[in-house]
Motif scaffolding. Structure first.
Motif, PDB file in Angstrom:
ATOM      1  N   ARG A   5     -13.550   5.364   3.965  1.00 44.57           N
ATOM      2  CA  ARG A   5     -12.495   4.356   4.177  1.00 44.57           C
ATOM      3  C   ARG A   5     -11.811   4.576   5.510  1.00 44.57           C
ATOM      4  O   ARG A   5     -11.611   5.699   5.937  1.00 44.57           O
ATOM      5  CB  ARG A   5     -11.446   4.394   3.068  1.00 44.57           C
ATOM      6  CG  ARG A   5     -12.038   4.361   1.678  1.00 44.57           C
ATOM      7  CD  ARG A   5     -12.780   3.092   1.426  1.00 44.57           C
ATOM      8  NE  ARG A   5     -11.895   1.942   1.387  1.00 44.57           N
ATOM      9  CZ  ARG A   5     -12.319   0.714   1.117  1.00 44.57           C
ATOM     10  NH1 ARG A   5     -13.591   0.500   0.892  1.00 44.57           N
ATOM     11  NH2 ARG A   5     -11.491  -0.288   1.069  1.00 44.57           N
ATOM     12  N   ARG A   8      -7.615   0.966   7.208  1.00 42.14           N
ATOM     13  CA  ARG A   8      -7.141  -0.290   7.737  1.00 42.14           C
ATOM     14  C   ARG A   8      -7.033  -1.348   6.637  1.00 42.14           C
ATOM     15  O   ARG A   8      -6.919  -2.518   6.909  1.00 42.14           O
ATOM     16  CB  ARG A   8      -8.074  -0.772   8.855  1.00 42.14           C
ATOM     17  CG  ARG A   8      -7.808  -0.062  10.190  1.00 42.14           C
ATOM     18  CD  ARG A   8      -8.595  -0.677  11.304  1.00 42.14           C
ATOM     19  NE  ARG A   8     -10.035  -0.481  11.123  1.00 42.14           N
ATOM     20  CZ  ARG A   8     -10.916  -1.487  11.200  1.00 42.14           C
ATOM     21  NH1 ARG A   8     -10.523  -2.692  11.471  1.00 42.14           N
ATOM     22  NH2 ARG A   8     -12.201  -1.257  11.024  1.00 42.14           N
ATOM     23  N   ASP A   9      -7.171  -0.942   5.408  1.00 47.47           N
ATOM     24  CA  ASP A   9      -6.981  -1.929   4.344  1.00 47.47           C
ATOM     25  C   ASP A   9      -5.793  -1.537   3.459  1.00 47.47           C
ATOM     26  O   ASP A   9      -5.074  -0.575   3.744  1.00 47.47           O
ATOM     27  CB  ASP A   9      -8.257  -2.108   3.523  1.00 47.47           C
ATOM     28  CG  ASP A   9      -8.630  -0.847   2.789  1.00 47.47           C
ATOM     29  OD1 ASP A   9      -7.708  -0.056   2.475  1.00 47.47           O
ATOM     30  OD2 ASP A   9      -9.831  -0.643   2.537  1.00 47.47           O
ATOM     31  N   THR A  10      -5.585  -2.280   2.381  1.00 46.16           N
ATOM     32  CA  THR A  10      -4.332  -2.191   1.631  1.00 46.16           C
ATOM     33  C   THR A  10      -4.350  -1.148   0.520  1.00 46.16           C
ATOM     34  O   THR A  10      -3.362  -0.977  -0.183  1.00 46.16           O
ATOM     35  CB  THR A  10      -4.042  -3.548   0.958  1.00 46.16           C
ATOM     36  OG1 THR A  10      -5.174  -3.892   0.160  1.00 46.16           O
ATOM     37  CG2 THR A  10      -3.767  -4.626   1.968  1.00 46.16           C
ATOM     38  N   ALA A  11      -5.474  -0.466   0.303  1.00 49.06           N
ATOM     39  CA  ALA A  11      -5.631   0.362  -0.894  1.00 49.06           C
ATOM     40  C   ALA A  11      -4.495   1.363  -1.088  1.00 49.06           C
ATOM     41  O   ALA A  11      -3.845   1.383  -2.136  1.00 49.06           O
ATOM     42  CB  ALA A  11      -6.976   1.070  -0.846  1.00 49.06           C
ATOM     43  N   ASN A  12      -4.240   2.165  -0.080  1.00 48.09           N
ATOM     44  CA  ASN A  12      -3.219   3.208  -0.260  1.00 48.09           C
ATOM     45  C   ASN A  12      -1.817   2.631  -0.292  1.00 48.09           C
ATOM     46  O   ASN A  12      -0.965   3.059  -1.074  1.00 48.09           O
ATOM     47  CB  ASN A  12      -3.341   4.237   0.854  1.00 48.09           C
ATOM     48  CG  ASN A  12      -4.645   5.005   0.740  1.00 48.09           C
ATOM     49  OD1 ASN A  12      -5.121   5.212  -0.385  1.00 48.09           O
ATOM     50  ND2 ASN A  12      -5.240   5.363   1.862  1.00 48.09           N
ATOM     51  N   ALA A  14      -0.990  -0.257  -1.380  1.00 46.87           N
ATOM     52  CA  ALA A  14      -0.768  -0.937  -2.657  1.00 46.87           C
ATOM     53  C   ALA A  14      -0.297   0.048  -3.719  1.00 46.87           C
ATOM     54  O   ALA A  14       0.635  -0.238  -4.483  1.00 46.87           O
ATOM     55  CB  ALA A  14      -2.048  -1.639  -3.108  1.00 46.87           C
ATOM     56  N   MET A  15      -0.938   1.231  -3.769  1.00 47.23           N
ATOM     57  CA  MET A  15      -0.501   2.232  -4.744  1.00 47.23           C
ATOM     58  C   MET A  15       0.932   2.669  -4.475  1.00 47.23           C
ATOM     59  O   MET A  15       1.724   2.860  -5.390  1.00 47.23           O
ATOM     60  CB  MET A  15      -1.431   3.453  -4.686  1.00 47.23           C
ATOM     61  CG  MET A  15      -2.803   3.208  -5.299  1.00 47.23           C
ATOM     62  SD  MET A  15      -2.743   2.699  -7.022  1.00 47.23           S
ATOM     63  CE  MET A  15      -2.914   4.266  -7.851  1.00 47.23           C
TER      64      MET A  15
ATOM     65  N   MET B 174      -5.716  -5.762  -4.398  1.00 50.31           N
ATOM     66  CA  MET B 174      -4.951  -5.036  -3.386  1.00 50.31           C
ATOM     67  C   MET B 174      -5.250  -3.546  -3.455  1.00 50.31           C
ATOM     68  O   MET B 174      -5.386  -2.881  -2.428  1.00 50.31           O
ATOM     69  CB  MET B 174      -3.448  -5.248  -3.585  1.00 50.31           C
ATOM     70  CG  MET B 174      -2.983  -6.678  -3.391  1.00 50.31           C
ATOM     71  SD  MET B 174      -3.082  -7.201  -1.689  1.00 50.31           S
ATOM     72  CE  MET B 174      -1.592  -6.466  -1.054  1.00 50.31           C
ATOM     73  N   VAL B 175      -5.318  -3.016  -4.666  1.00 49.77           N
ATOM     74  CA  VAL B 175      -5.563  -1.589  -4.801  1.00 49.77           C
ATOM     75  C   VAL B 175      -6.997  -1.255  -4.384  1.00 49.77           C
ATOM     76  O   VAL B 175      -7.262  -0.200  -3.821  1.00 49.77           O
ATOM     77  CB  VAL B 175      -5.262  -1.117  -6.235  1.00 49.77           C
ATOM     78  CG1 VAL B 175      -5.783   0.296  -6.482  1.00 49.77           C
ATOM     79  CG2 VAL B 175      -3.775  -1.174  -6.491  1.00 49.77           C
ATOM     80  N   ALA B 176      -7.925  -2.198  -4.636  1.00 41.67           N
ATOM     81  CA  ALA B 176      -9.300  -1.982  -4.203  1.00 41.67           C
ATOM     82  C   ALA B 176      -9.378  -1.958  -2.682  1.00 41.67           C
ATOM     83  O   ALA B 176     -10.247  -1.299  -2.117  1.00 41.67           O
ATOM     84  CB  ALA B 176     -10.200  -3.088  -4.755  1.00 41.67           C
ATOM     85  N   GLY B 177      -8.481  -2.658  -2.037  1.00 47.04           N
ATOM     86  CA  GLY B 177      -8.436  -2.632  -0.590  1.00 47.04           C
ATOM     87  C   GLY B 177      -8.853  -3.947   0.030  1.00 47.04           C
ATOM     88  O   GLY B 177      -9.968  -4.407  -0.165  1.00 47.04           O
ATOM     89  N   VAL B 178      -7.917  -4.545   0.734  1.00 47.48           N
ATOM     90  CA  VAL B 178      -8.195  -5.781   1.451  1.00 47.48           C
ATOM     91  C   VAL B 178      -7.801  -5.532   2.899  1.00 47.48           C
ATOM     92  O   VAL B 178      -6.778  -4.902   3.165  1.00 47.48           O
ATOM     93  CB  VAL B 178      -7.374  -6.957   0.881  1.00 47.48           C
ATOM     94  CG1 VAL B 178      -7.671  -8.243   1.646  1.00 47.48           C
ATOM     95  CG2 VAL B 178      -7.640  -7.137  -0.601  1.00 47.48           C
ATOM     96  N   ARG B 179      -8.619  -5.998   3.821  1.00 43.79           N
ATOM     97  CA  ARG B 179      -8.241  -5.827   5.231  1.00 43.79           C
ATOM     98  C   ARG B 179      -7.004  -6.674   5.504  1.00 43.79           C
ATOM     99  O   ARG B 179      -6.874  -7.779   5.009  1.00 43.79           O
ATOM    100  CB  ARG B 179      -9.386  -6.264   6.142  1.00 43.79           C
ATOM    101  CG  ARG B 179     -10.617  -5.405   5.953  1.00 43.79           C
ATOM    102  CD  ARG B 179     -11.706  -5.895   6.870  1.00 43.79           C
ATOM    103  NE  ARG B 179     -11.909  -4.964   7.983  1.00 43.79           N
ATOM    104  CZ  ARG B 179     -12.830  -5.149   8.911  1.00 43.79           C
ATOM    105  NH1 ARG B 179     -13.576  -6.234   8.912  1.00 43.79           N
ATOM    106  NH2 ARG B 179     -12.981  -4.275   9.872  1.00 43.79           N
ATOM    107  N   TYR B 180      -6.130  -6.127   6.327  1.00 47.51           N
ATOM    108  CA  TYR B 180      -4.865  -6.828   6.582  1.00 47.51           C
ATOM    109  C   TYR B 180      -5.115  -8.199   7.177  1.00 47.51           C
ATOM    110  O   TYR B 180      -4.422  -9.163   6.880  1.00 47.51           O
ATOM    111  CB  TYR B 180      -3.975  -5.989   7.499  1.00 47.51           C
ATOM    112  CG  TYR B 180      -3.437  -4.773   6.790  1.00 47.51           C
ATOM    113  CD1 TYR B 180      -2.497  -4.927   5.754  1.00 47.51           C
ATOM    114  CD2 TYR B 180      -3.860  -3.504   7.121  1.00 47.51           C
ATOM    115  CE1 TYR B 180      -2.027  -3.809   5.103  1.00 47.51           C
ATOM    116  CE2 TYR B 180      -3.387  -2.394   6.468  1.00 47.51           C
ATOM    117  CZ  TYR B 180      -2.463  -2.551   5.458  1.00 47.51           C
ATOM    118  OH  TYR B 180      -1.996  -1.469   4.798  1.00 47.51           O
ATOM    119  N   LEU B 183      -5.908 -10.477   4.533  1.00 46.72           N
ATOM    120  CA  LEU B 183      -4.703 -10.728   3.730  1.00 46.72           C
ATOM    121  C   LEU B 183      -3.865 -11.845   4.345  1.00 46.72           C
ATOM    122  O   LEU B 183      -3.387 -12.746   3.652  1.00 46.72           O
ATOM    123  CB  LEU B 183      -3.885  -9.447   3.633  1.00 46.72           C
ATOM    124  CG  LEU B 183      -2.789  -9.420   2.590  1.00 46.72           C
ATOM    125  CD1 LEU B 183      -3.389  -9.512   1.194  1.00 46.72           C
ATOM    126  CD2 LEU B 183      -1.945  -8.165   2.721  1.00 46.72           C
TER     127      LEU B 183
END
Lengths: 728, 395
Positions: A5, A8-12, A14-15, B174-180, B183
């Motif tokens: 990873r 650059r995405d929302t995963a962390n 978001a938690m 969101m928790v799985a991960g989305v690129r900003y 988003l």
């Protein structure tokens, strides 16, 4: 896996935000709870209490009314009513579609009450339910039940009532009433009761619905016994105000009824929380409502959402009984007055009559009769038909004409003129006026044309008699009008009279421009006529003729019989005006005196005792002189003084565009007589008035004589034997 | 591949807290229903549901959650088919939305189980295509898969379930991960379809939202700027959106709940002593408004404690997600946490009049077999993940 990873995405994030959200949620929710539960706690607590607590008042026993001798005039008679508690009735089990369990139970109750066999019971129930449901709902319910309903042929006029059954001020409405004289079949009654119960259940299912009242004690026990297996039945004791002497005292005692809609707010502000409470609407019941009522007991009942009474919360305040009234009125005298007046009125076929007596030394009202009268028990028992009849009686018997009727006082007013003349030094006791026949006042605009002059006659001229030389005493005794014309308005250049200003002043002093202040509701007064008053009303100036008419109690002068009595009282006691008072004192339930009414002195007339003595002497002559007009008023052994009055009045007849007149073109007259006695130390003053009664001396004097005679023999006997023995 | 079951990793504290909450549940249901003849035995039933739920919890915990990935696709397809069937042949029960279907004589509400099916399916999808999720088409596919059931539920119409699905799906993605970058693109697209959404919003949904809008003290109307916005957005407004206080029937339940909460004070009126509750001014008090019962009878202290325990459960399940051995397990646990959290927020918020009325129950506390059993089932899922977490174990 995870190391690929890039971040650059929302995963962390978001938690992280999720955890932050949990914390924020907790903080926000607890803050909100703190606001509701701690900051605004008191406000919500009161809302919760409003939801659950119902203030229930237990009415206090209403005060009893006694006459001056302790005879009970009004008491509370126990009466019983049968009521159903909605929550204790069985529900209609919907699985048994054919049978309505609730209707069955109600029918069982109605049979116990004998609604199926006793027509009186059926009629009374129909009437109660009619009053409860109202005109439309009543008809709809009965017709839906398939029961026959007959209507009256003639429409009736009903005064509209508000939703909670109180009278409004609106115009009566024309409706066709169902004939409640025809007993309803049982099915109809059952439907009506069911409907009333259903309506009550919407409010509070714990509060009983009355379905029958006016049951006596024995029957109440029977019903209680027969219905002990039916939990919904309640037999309640409801006190009924009983006016023992009915017609005899109804104007004094008054009656009670539900708080009228237009006064509901006022009553509520003064602590009347139950809008269905009955209050005094007339007479003493009205004036002393708060004292008679006492303090109702209070408890707070906790109700659940459907209104079931769960328990009583907090302390129970016991009711404090109302105060008892002890009147100045003597029942025996009242009865004598009533009978004497009624007898004469029946003889004369007079529509209205009044006789009132009081003690001139303190204003205590000894008796008060206004005819026609009515039975005030009608209001206590809500008998609809009698009430309707009473309301539609054109003679308006509900009005107490002793204080609520305005009439020209005629010659009974002459004491005012005489006293004014003496006190204002317009005349002396020796001033002489010659009655040589009618006098003429020249027309203002044509002073030299005798045919345009206004003619003023004295009553005796119609009989072809002139009274010749008169002083004030003999003028009073003969009730000569010429003398009082001179005294009131003067005559040309020959005689200087009182004039409008002084006449009005003395009329006010004698209490004609104000209510007498008697402790009864509904008292009226007319204005004292003045120059300014006449200009405003008629756009005309005051004339000498107006003064003439005013001097003899005619023209613009109007008074209630009570005002004439106050005038008489002032002459009798030498010039003191007291407020008439019906109630002597009040006691609490234990007999302790709570309020003692001292005589209320209004004013002392500014007149020399010697001058008042002349007026009194004139009244003595009326009865005791050979030429007096009131000779028929003499009572053996007691010196009576009085003044007759025969007051012309105009009963306007639209078709003739004139007043009613007899064949000799004379106006009809009211008969008046005012009197007091004994002359030396008066203890009773009395006024009798008969509407359209003709001559005062022929109609009012005999009634008064009968009353005084009875008073001085039966009620306050003179020790005359001893006196006469001493004199001999 | 399959890890051994390790009871040392079973989260006993989580189970203990859940059981404490169930105990409160039984006690408060007893208080709320004991004097209603028709409902008097509900607390006993709730005890039975706790028993059934615990059995479900342990069964699911024993089951390796990874097996669920096999079920993900077929169960999701069955779910969608059921929702379509509901649309055409569904029944309406009580609440007014057409959400029940008759299967072999039993009425079934697919949406309740659908919460789990969505969690399982999206977790499977998002973990299966994990490496491709940074590509927009895969993300859009995820959204399409989420919106299919969501729209079907929305047209039933079941507002509460719709927003629940939306929250669950959103949280998982969101928790799985989305690129900003993606988003922002999606956010812009969402804003663009707001008017379309608004036009399909059912009147009653709007009404429920409107009674929460700020009103003018004097006129009782909703504040002018907001009212103006509503007028331009919606062709017709329900009366609640003009004068929320005028329709007392609509706001009755919430108002009574608020009185109950406020009446409780700091320490409460005592168990089975709350007047709003005991005298039945509070409606649906054993289900939707049980938090008001707690607030009235146990006060701020008791209600805050319950809230703390509920959020502790969420926190704890999130911890399980952190320690999950794989992405599927992480997303499953996160979905469970999101489900519990969302229902707590919505239900407590409704009781405190900070959220609209939706009919979502309070997890573990509200009366109801399916609600309680499904919540314990969810905890079982989380425990299943916990027992297989990836820490190296030393025997």
């Amino acid at each position: 896996m995870f190391e690929e990873r890039t971040g650059r995405d929302t995963a962390n994030l978001a938690m992280l935000l999720f955890r932050l959200g949990i914390v924020i949620t907790f903080v926000v929710m607890v803050a909100r709870m703190f606001q509701l539960q701690v900051v605004q706690n008191a406000q919500y607590e009161s809302l919760a209490n409003q939801n659950r607590l119902l203030r229930i008042e237990t009415p206090a026993a209403r005060g009893i009314v006694y006459d001056r001798n302790g005879t009970i005039l009004v008491r509370n008679r126990p009466s019983f009513e049968v009521a159903l508690v909605p929550e204790d009735l069985p529900f209609d089990d919907l699985e048994t579609t054919i049978i309505d369990e609730e209707a069955q139970e109600i029918e069982k109750v109605l049979r116990i009450l004998r609604a199926d066999t006793d027509t009186d019971v059926a009629l009374r129930m129909a009437e109660i339910l009619f009053n409860k449901l109202g005109y439309e709902d009543y008809i709809r319910t009965v017709q839906k039940a398939g029961a026959e309903l007959t209507f009256l042929d003639d429409p009736a006029f009903v005064t509209p009532v508000t939703d909670d059954g109180r009278l409004t001020m609106a115009e009566p409405r024309k409706v066709f009433f169902p004939d409640i004289e025809q007993p309803l079949p049982l099915a109809g009654l059952v439907a009506l009761v069911q409907r009333a119960v259903a309506i009550q259940s919407q409010g509070s299912a714990s509060d009983p619905v009355a379905i029958l009242d006016g049951i006596d004690r024995i029957r109440a026990f029977e019903v209680s016994e027969d219905s002990f297996r039916i939990p919904a039945v309640r037999v309640n004791q409801v006190p009924i105000r009983e006016y023992i002497y009915g017609d005899l005292l109804s104007h004094v005692l008054g009656f009670m009824g539900p708080i009228p809609a237009f006064a509901a707010d006022e009553y509520e502000q003064t602590g009347y929380n139950n809008p269905n409470e009955k209050v005094g609407l007339n007479g003493l019941e009205f004036t002393y409502q708060d004292e008679l009522r006492g303090e109702p007991g209070v408890r707070f009942s906790e109700r659940d959402i459907v209104g079931v009474d769960v328990r009583t919360v907090g302390d129970v305040v016991e009711p404090v009984p109302g105060l008892n009234l002890f009147l100045n009125i003597d029942l025996r005298l009242q009865r004598i007055m009533y009978d004497a007046l009624k007898e004469k009125m029946d003889e004369l076929e007079a529509p209205w009559g009044v006789t009132v007596a009081l003690n001139p030394q303190n204003g205590a009202v000894l008796g008060m009769v206004s005819l026609p009268s009515y039975d005030n028990n009608i209001f206590a028992e809500r008998i609809g038909e009698d009430y309707l009849e009473l309301e539609q009686d054109e003679r308006r018997p509900l009005i107490n004409y002793a204080i609520g009727g305005l009439y020209p006082p005629g010659s009974t007013f002459k004491m005012v003129t005489a006293a004014a003349g003496l006190a204002e030094d317009v005349i002396t006791p020796e001033t002489v006026v010659v009655d040589a026949g009618p006098i003429f006042l020249p027309n203002r605009y044509f002073p030299n044309d005798p045919t345009q002059a206004q003619k003023f006659v004295s009553w005796n001229h119609k009989n072809g008699v002139v009274h010749g030389r008169l002083n004030v005493e003999s003028a009073l005794a003969l009730s000569n009008d010429i003398y009082f014309y001179y005294l009131g308005g003067g005559y040309l250049e020959d005689f200087q009279g009182l004039g409008q200003r002084l006449l009005s002043k003395w009329m006010n002093l004698f209490g004609f421009g104000e209510t007498t202040g008697v402790d009864l509701p509904g008292e009226v007064t007319s204005l004292v006529p003045t120059d300014q008053w006449k200009r405003q009303l008629f756009a005309e100036p005051w004339t000498t003729g107006d003064s003439y008419n005013m001097a003899i109690g005619q023209g613009y002068v109007l008074a209630t019989p009570m005002q004439v009595l106050v005038e008489t009282m002032a002459v009798a006691n030498g010039g003191t005006i007291y407020e008439p008072r019906v109630v002597h004192h009040m006691t609490d339930a234990n007999g302790g005196v709570q309020k003692d009414f001292a005589p209320v002195l209004r004013r002392e007339l500014p007149i020399d005792p010697d001058e008042m003595a002349v007026v009194r002497q004139g009244m003595w002559d009326v009865v005791n002189a050979d030429y007096g007009t009131g000779r028929a008023a003499r009572v053996p052994g007691v010196e009576i003084a009085g003044k007759t009055g025969t007051a012309e009045f105009c009963e306007y007849i639209p078709e003739k565009q004139d007043c009613r007149r007899d064949d000799k073109d004379n106006l009809p007259t009211h008969a008046w007589f005012s009197a007091f006695g004994p002359y030396d130390d008066p203890e009773i003053a009395i006024v009798t008035f008969i509407y359209d009664g003709g001559e005062g001396s022929a109609a009012a004097v005999p009634v008064t004589q009968k009353i005084l005679q009875a008073y001085f023999t039966e009620i306050a006997p003179r020790p005359q034997q001893e006196q006469t023995a001493q004199q001999q | 591949m399959f890890a051994r079951i390790n009871w040392r990793h079973f989260d006993w504290l989580l189970l203990f807290v859940v059981l404490v909450l169930c105990g409160f549940s039984v006690a408060m249901i007893y208080s709320a229903t004991h004097n209603s003849p028709d409902l008097a035995d509900y607390w006993q039933r709730q005890v039975n549901f706790v028993g059934i739920g615990l059995v479900a919890l342990f069964l699911v915990a024993l089951l390796d959650y990874r097996q669920l990935s096999l079920l993900a696709v077929p169960s999701f397809i069955v779910f969608i088919l059921l929702l379509v069937a509901v649309y055409f042949f569904g029944d309406t029960q009580g609440s007014g939305s057409q959400s029940w279907i008759n299967i072999a004589g039993t009425l079934v509400q697919p949406t309740e189980a659908g919460k789990f099916l969505i969690i399982i399916f999206l977790s499977w999808y998002l973990s299966w295509f994990r490496d491709s999720m940074h590509k927009l088409p895969y993300l859009i596919m995820a959204l399409v898969l989420l919106f299919t059931p969501l729209i079907l539920v929305y047209i039933q119409p079941d507002f509460g379930m719709t927003i629940t699905y939306a929250f669950l799906g959103g949280a998982l993605i969101m928790v799985a991960g989305v690129r900003y970058r993606h988003l922002f693109i999606l956010a812009a697209a969402a804003l663009a379809i707001v008017p379309l959404l608004a036009s399909t919003l059912q009147g009653y949904m709007l009404a429920r939202i409107c009674i929460f809008l700020p009103t003018d003290e004097v006129t009782g109307q909703i504040n002018a700027p907001i009212l103006g916005f509503l007028r331009t957005t919606f062709s017709s407004l329900p009366s609640e959106c003009v004068q929320p206080g005028a329709n007392t029937a609509a706001s009755y339940n919430v108002d009574q709940a608020l009185i109950a909460v406020g009446n409780g004070g700091l320490t409460g009126m005592g168990w089975a002593q709350g007047t709003q509750n005991q005298l039945h001014f509070l409606r649906v008090r054993h289900t939707d408004f049980i938090f008001s019962v707690i607030s009235e009878e146990l006060g701020l202290i008791g209600a805050a404690l319950i809230l703390l325990l509920l959020l502790f459960v969420v926190w704890r399940v999130l911890g399980i997600a952190d320690r999950a051995p794989d992405q599927f397990g992480k997303l499953l646990a996160t979905g469970v946490a999101a489900l519990v959290f969302f229902q707590v927020v919505i239900n407590v918020g409704m009781n405190l009049k900070v959220m609209p009325v939706t009919g979502l129950t309070l997890p573990f506390i509200s009366y109801g077999g399916s609600s309680l059993v499904s919540m314990l089932f969810a905890i079982g899922l989380a425990e299943s993940v916990a027992m297989r977490h990836r820490k190296i174990e030393f025997f």
